[in-house]
Motif scaffolding. Structure first.
Motif, mmCIF file in Angstrom:
data_model
loop_
_atom_site.group_PDB
_atom_site.id
_atom_site.type_symbol
_atom_site.label_atom_id
_atom_site.label_comp_id
_atom_site.label_asym_id
_atom_site.label_seq_id
_atom_site.Cartn_x
_atom_site.Cartn_y
_atom_site.Cartn_z
ATOM 1 N N VAL A 1 -25.225 18.537 6.681
ATOM 2 C CA VAL A 1 -24.582 17.281 6.491
ATOM 3 C C VAL A 1 -25.088 17.107 4.604
ATOM 4 O O VAL A 1 -26.458 17.010 4.451
ATOM 5 C CB VAL A 1 -25.868 16.216 7.291
ATOM 6 C CG1 VAL A 1 -24.472 14.725 6.989
ATOM 7 C CG2 VAL A 1 -24.815 16.347 8.925
ATOM 8 N N GLU A 2 -24.069 16.940 4.257
ATOM 9 C CA GLU A 2 -23.571 16.503 2.511
ATOM 10 C C GLU A 2 -23.570 15.010 1.993
ATOM 11 O O GLU A 2 -22.751 15.228 3.032
ATOM 12 C CB GLU A 2 -23.653 18.139 1.894
ATOM 13 C CG GLU A 2 -23.825 17.807 1.262
ATOM 14 C CD GLU A 2 -23.381 19.197 -0.177
ATOM 15 O OE1 GLU A 2 -24.120 20.446 0.715
ATOM 16 O OE2 GLU A 2 -22.104 19.346 -0.344
ATOM 17 N N ALA A 3 -24.465 14.638 1.798
ATOM 18 C CA ALA A 3 -23.722 13.880 0.423
ATOM 19 C C ALA A 3 -22.880 14.018 -0.690
ATOM 20 O O ALA A 3 -24.175 15.323 -1.830
ATOM 21 C CB ALA A 3 -24.937 13.185 -0.598
ATOM 22 N N SER A 4 -22.032 14.249 -1.124
ATOM 23 C CA SER A 4 -20.943 15.074 -2.192
ATOM 24 C C SER A 4 -20.340 14.181 -2.395
ATOM 25 O O SER A 4 -18.970 13.398 -1.954
ATOM 26 C CB SER A 4 -20.070 16.126 -1.232
ATOM 27 O OG SER A 4 -19.057 16.542 -1.861
ATOM 28 N N LEU A 5 -20.638 13.575 -3.739
ATOM 29 C CA LEU A 5 -20.197 12.530 -4.696
ATOM 30 C C LEU A 5 -18.604 12.908 -5.308
ATOM 31 O O LEU A 5 -18.147 11.663 -5.519
ATOM 32 C CB LEU A 5 -20.965 11.555 -5.377
ATOM 33 C CG LEU A 5 -22.351 11.079 -4.674
ATOM 34 C CD1 LEU A 5 -23.026 11.965 -3.899
ATOM 35 C CD2 LEU A 5 -23.031 10.141 -5.409
ATOM 36 N N SER A 6 -18.223 13.457 -4.938
ATOM 37 C CA SER A 6 -16.957 14.161 -5.169
ATOM 38 C C SER A 6 -15.871 13.808 -4.299
ATOM 39 O O SER A 6 -14.177 13.234 -4.519
ATOM 40 C CB SER A 6 -16.534 15.987 -6.295
ATOM 41 O OG SER A 6 -17.044 15.652 -4.947
ATOM 42 N N LEU A 7 -16.430 13.636 -3.122
ATOM 43 C CA LEU A 7 -14.925 13.342 -2.354
ATOM 44 C C LEU A 7 -14.408 11.787 -1.970
ATOM 45 O O LEU A 7 -15.870 10.508 -2.424
ATOM 46 C CB LEU A 7 -16.201 13.092 -0.923
ATOM 47 C CG LEU A 7 -15.385 13.491 0.376
ATOM 48 C CD1 LEU A 7 -14.421 14.571 0.217
ATOM 49 C CD2 LEU A 7 -16.233 13.316 1.227
ATOM 50 N N ILE B 1 -22.732 15.591 -7.793
ATOM 51 C CA ILE B 1 -23.898 15.179 -7.507
ATOM 52 C C ILE B 1 -23.359 16.043 -6.234
ATOM 53 O O ILE B 1 -22.667 15.421 -5.664
ATOM 54 C CB ILE B 1 -24.957 14.240 -7.858
ATOM 55 C CG1 ILE B 1 -24.724 13.818 -9.197
ATOM 56 C CG2 ILE B 1 -25.743 13.922 -6.884
ATOM 57 C CD1 ILE B 1 -24.702 12.068 -9.297
ATOM 58 N N SER B 2 -24.639 16.445 -5.237
ATOM 59 C CA SER B 2 -23.930 16.585 -3.456
ATOM 60 C C SER B 2 -25.810 17.464 -3.654
ATOM 61 O O SER B 2 -26.450 17.365 -4.366
ATOM 62 C CB SER B 2 -23.224 17.246 -3.290
ATOM 63 O OG SER B 2 -23.777 19.288 -4.057
ATOM 64 N N ALA B 3 -25.828 16.815 -2.365
ATOM 65 C CA ALA B 3 -27.363 16.642 -1.197
ATOM 66 C C ALA B 3 -27.282 16.810 -0.078
ATOM 67 O O ALA B 3 -26.611 16.143 0.839
ATOM 68 C CB ALA B 3 -28.631 16.218 -2.344
ATOM 69 N N ARG B 4 -28.655 17.559 0.696
ATOM 70 C CA ARG B 4 -28.612 17.387 1.675
ATOM 71 C C ARG B 4 -29.148 16.691 2.124
ATOM 72 O O ARG B 4 -29.853 16.430 3.256
ATOM 73 C CB ARG B 4 -28.838 18.657 2.247
ATOM 74 C CG ARG B 4 -27.352 19.694 2.284
ATOM 75 C CD ARG B 4 -28.000 21.273 2.860
ATOM 76 N NE ARG B 4 -28.577 21.362 4.653
ATOM 77 C CZ ARG B 4 -28.591 22.136 4.655
ATOM 78 N NH1 ARG B 4 -27.792 23.535 4.304
ATOM 79 N NH2 ARG B 4 -28.768 22.533 6.178
ATOM 80 N N ASP B 5 -30.003 15.815 0.416
ATOM 81 C CA ASP B 5 -30.814 15.018 1.613
ATOM 82 C C ASP B 5 -30.220 13.274 0.770
ATOM 83 O O ASP B 5 -29.842 13.791 0.104
ATOM 84 C CB ASP B 5 -32.644 15.443 1.311
ATOM 85 C CG ASP B 5 -32.697 15.901 0.157
ATOM 86 O OD1 ASP B 5 -31.974 15.720 -0.818
ATOM 87 O OD2 ASP B 5 -33.942 17.121 0.118
ATOM 88 N N THR B 6 -31.834 12.742 -0.115
ATOM 89 C CA THR B 6 -31.463 11.330 -0.567
ATOM 90 C C THR B 6 -31.755 11.610 -1.623
ATOM 91 O O THR B 6 -31.837 10.423 -2.199
ATOM 92 C CB THR B 6 -32.244 10.445 0.512
ATOM 93 O OG1 THR B 6 -33.492 10.665 0.375
ATOM 94 C CG2 THR B 6 -31.693 9.751 1.783
ATOM 95 N N SER B 7 -31.821 12.616 -2.291
ATOM 96 C CA SER B 7 -32.520 13.268 -3.283
ATOM 97 C C SER B 7 -30.842 12.718 -4.463
ATOM 98 O O SER B 7 -31.268 12.268 -5.450
ATOM 99 C CB SER B 7 -32.864 14.743 -3.792
ATOM 100 O OG SER B 7 -31.610 15.295 -3.403
ATOM 101 N N PHE B 8 -29.572 12.179 -3.582
ATOM 102 C CA PHE B 8 -28.844 12.694 -4.735
ATOM 103 C C PHE B 8 -29.446 10.679 -5.321
ATOM 104 O O PHE B 8 -28.762 10.202 -6.349
ATOM 105 C CB PHE B 8 -27.801 11.746 -3.352
ATOM 106 C CG PHE B 8 -27.731 11.168 -3.047
ATOM 107 C CD1 PHE B 8 -27.005 9.813 -3.174
ATOM 108 C CD2 PHE B 8 -28.432 11.272 -1.446
ATOM 109 C CE1 PHE B 8 -26.599 9.489 -2.387
ATOM 110 C CE2 PHE B 8 -28.094 10.693 -0.427
ATOM 111 C CZ PHE B 8 -26.920 9.314 -0.978
#
Lengths: 459, 459
Positions: free
Chosen positions: A273-279, A228-235
């Protein structure tokens, strides 16, 4: 002395490249200070016991000794080494000066560090980096996580660099997720998932089963989260759709959403800026938000910066100092860009004007003209020798100096008939040294980018 | 970790002091660049054989080794140490990059160096200095001696420091004089006369007889020469009155007169240039002009800078690179001034404005106001917590932030009724965050001087 050869891992810049680095550090400093971050510079050395508190870095430390240390006084110097990052010395600085600092303490630090590791492009034994951190006593409010992300995003987005991406995740989120699916050792899961950038996901799934004791279904859920990754809060909805529940997960989702939301104003083409849940960031002192920075087209450098929140940056036993910060690798970013010619400085000297020298006797006149230009803020130098004017123009050309200044002398020997020549166009016009200004883009060396080295300039 | 103690000889500054150092280095850099000097930064380390070419400094060098160096690969790291000045690395840089540099090459270098010597006030194991040099191939015209003196004089005269004095002499002058009186070993005479700042002149005279083989009359003439000093060229007649003749002396007198004459425009109250015929500078690589810088009221620090002409800064066997330069000790000067309170920064943070936070829900509004101020170039921070306004004002006060910004919210929740309060006077006035500017002296932290810490400010 014969011609020396460069020392591997210790990059040095030519003056025209150094201008580019200066522009970058000046710009970083300006953004940080506009946001109230105060400058700190720590000594280059730390006691070894401070450097080695985290065992994993021990082999990279450069230890110092005085060449002719008196054996009887050896302990004076014993046990100091060069710092390998700016976090360890900053944590020590906070403890040492806690009584003189006001908290929350916002600081930036632009400085070199040293690691004795194997050099490769982007990884040097001596390197400069720029760190920002906010440190508090006892408890650090969450809004500072958003602030450091926004400040670094703003600082990097105005630099003349390829587009950057700030990837963000949250340790609470992933730990809560792993606990929510029933993993018994979330730290081990984090360690394995962190290998996704090097190993195929099937291999990682096998390791999760074999080494972290997960079922195949649990392993699959871990990989689904990491995708999962997203540039907004859709994650947030994507994570919730995986159907895992845990208090830590809920808290982590809220925090990560707040960071992404808080950075929406800086999210654009030049910086995302991206939420990146593998990090995950392997280092286990991070306790919430984690960051990594990547540069478009230069992903082979891996991250060019990173950071996060640590609930115990420093502690003296009585007081704990939590912090949150981000570090940006200046050398790691700039040295490859400069050596590949993606970035270059427009000239090798600061001078915008070469004042011509008609003959050696006129040197005081030429000096006075140059001084008038400098008084107006225009960098100027006088020709080294009274060569023919054609040669003086070529002297300017070789250094990239855009203008040559000519003048005559009146019957009293004073300078007169001032003329300034743009040696690129050949155009020559009368001018007054007391008031003349070059076009703004010629005043100081410009940063040229590869896309269009002749035209495109960033200020 | 218990509270760490400072490391003797490795001074560190508090943020409010660091602003002062930044102001000084920014100002030096600006002057150097206005004069066409290009920035160079060299790596911190040099091969030991380069550091040890001048044996006298060998005991001060910090040698590096990797803590866990692989014995089989030990030679990769073997034999590097931290540079102890900026001249040795610059000479190496010139040789290494000679094919890519244009000569004459003017460079400045503002950087740290390290010496493992015994720390005392003004002498540190880690210290910053600012060097300027002009380097040429084969032959360096004399007018560059005047130029470096004038540039450093101008650079130092605009700093917020106690008055400085640049003492100048010429090795040709003194060597020619000693030869002219019949001394068989001028180098030995120079070595002994150089002790005049530590020993009484009668002792020096005895040493000249006993160790340099001079007659009492010759020794007396040497002391007469050393007594001469002048802020103008009147020293020439004083030297000639001693009745000594030698070609080297004549050439040296001309050169020294030209330097003093060439610096007349910068000779004033805050900075003076003085021909000082006792000055020798022990280092035997100087071949003409020699410089030392002293700070009024801080003569106990000895010189805070120095330099001169060396006809062979570097050589690769085929080409020789002569140079002339001056070094200024930034740490040596500033650390004593800052620790004694002669200089101080006006505040601990860059922020000129603290934007008040009415309640936590208003943080986005406060952030937006701060961002408007920053867009206008005004450093601003938002209060960390929604405390009572009295507490927020004290929060600003403790950091030295001069202004606090208040606002209300209209019926749509937008910020309105902006007011800015000067917390020193208590005066509060309506203001527009998009256009408001503080007085220029409040925009960035000011440098306060002891004479009148509340009022006197230098920019």
């Amino acid at each position: 002395m014969s011609k020396p050869t460069p020392l591997s891992g210790f990059p040095e810049l030519l003056p025209e490249q150094k201008f580019v680095e200066q522009r970058v550090t000046d710009s970083l400093r300006r953004t940080f200070e506009l946001h109230g971050f105060a400058p700190v510079e720590t000594r280059a050395v730390e006691p070894l016991d401070n450097l080695l508190r985290k065992g994993e870095t021990s082999k990279e430390v450069y230890v110092l000794r005085r060449l002719q240390a008196d054996p009887e006084q050896a302990d004076t110097d014993a046990g100091i080494g060069l710092h390998f990052d700016l976090t360890v010395p900053f944590a020590r600085y906070v403890l040492e000066n806690a009584g003189k600092l006001e908290f929350p303490f916002r600081r930036y630090q632009i400085q070199k560090a040293w690691r004795g590791e194997r050099p490769q492009e982007g990884r040097y034994r001596e390197f400069a980096q720029a760190d920002i951190d906010v440190v508090m006593k006892d408890e650090l409010p969450f809004h500072f996580d958003i602030e450091v992300a926004r400040v670094m995003a703003e600082a990097l987005s105005v630099l003349p660099l390829p587009p950057m991406k700030l990837r963000v995740n949250n340790r609470k989120l992933i730990e809560g997720f792993y606990r929510g699916i029933g993993a018994s050792d979330p730290a081990e899961v984090i360690r394995i998932v962190d290998k996704l950038d090097k190993l195929p996901s099937t291999t990682v799934a096998e390791m999760l089963v074999a080494e972290a004791g997960l079922s195949e279904e649990q392993a699959k859920q871990c990989l689904s989260l990491a995708e999962i990754s997203a540039r907004d809060t859709s994650f947030v909805d994507q994570v919730r759709a995986l159907g895992v529940e845990h208090d830590l997960l809920t808290r982590g989702l809220e925090e990560l959403a707040a960071v992404v939301e808080g950075c929406s104003s800086v999210n654009g083409d030049r910086f995302s800026v991206e939420a990146s849940l593998s990090l995950a960031r392997g280092l286990d002192y991070y306790t919430g938000t984690v960051f990594e920075i990547f540069m478009e087209g230069f992903e082979f450098l891996k991250s060019v910066g990173g950071g996060g929140r640590y609930d115990a940056l420093a502690s003296d036993g009585k007081t704990t100092y939590p912090g949150v910060g981000i570090s940006f690798g200046i050398s790691r970013t700039l040295v490859p860009l400069l050596s590949r010619g993606v970035l270059a400085g427009s000239r090798a000297v600061p001078s915008a004007v070469l004042v011509a020298l008609p003959d050696e006797a006129s040197r005081p006149l030429s000096d006075a003209v140059a001084q008038q230009l400098r008084a107006g803020g225009v960098p100027a130098e006088v020709a080294a020798a009274p060569q023919k004017f054609g040669k003086q123009i070529r002297y300017a050309e070789r250094r990239g100096i855009p203008f040559v200044w000519f003048f005559g002398a009146d019957e009293n020997g004073a300078a007169t008939d001032h003329q300034v020549k743009d040696i690129r166009s050949g155009e020559q016009t009368p001018a007054d040294p007391a008031t003349w200004q070059p076009p703004a883009e010629d005043l100081v060396p410009a940063v040229l980018t590869q896309q269009s080295p002749d035209k495109e300039q960033h200020s």
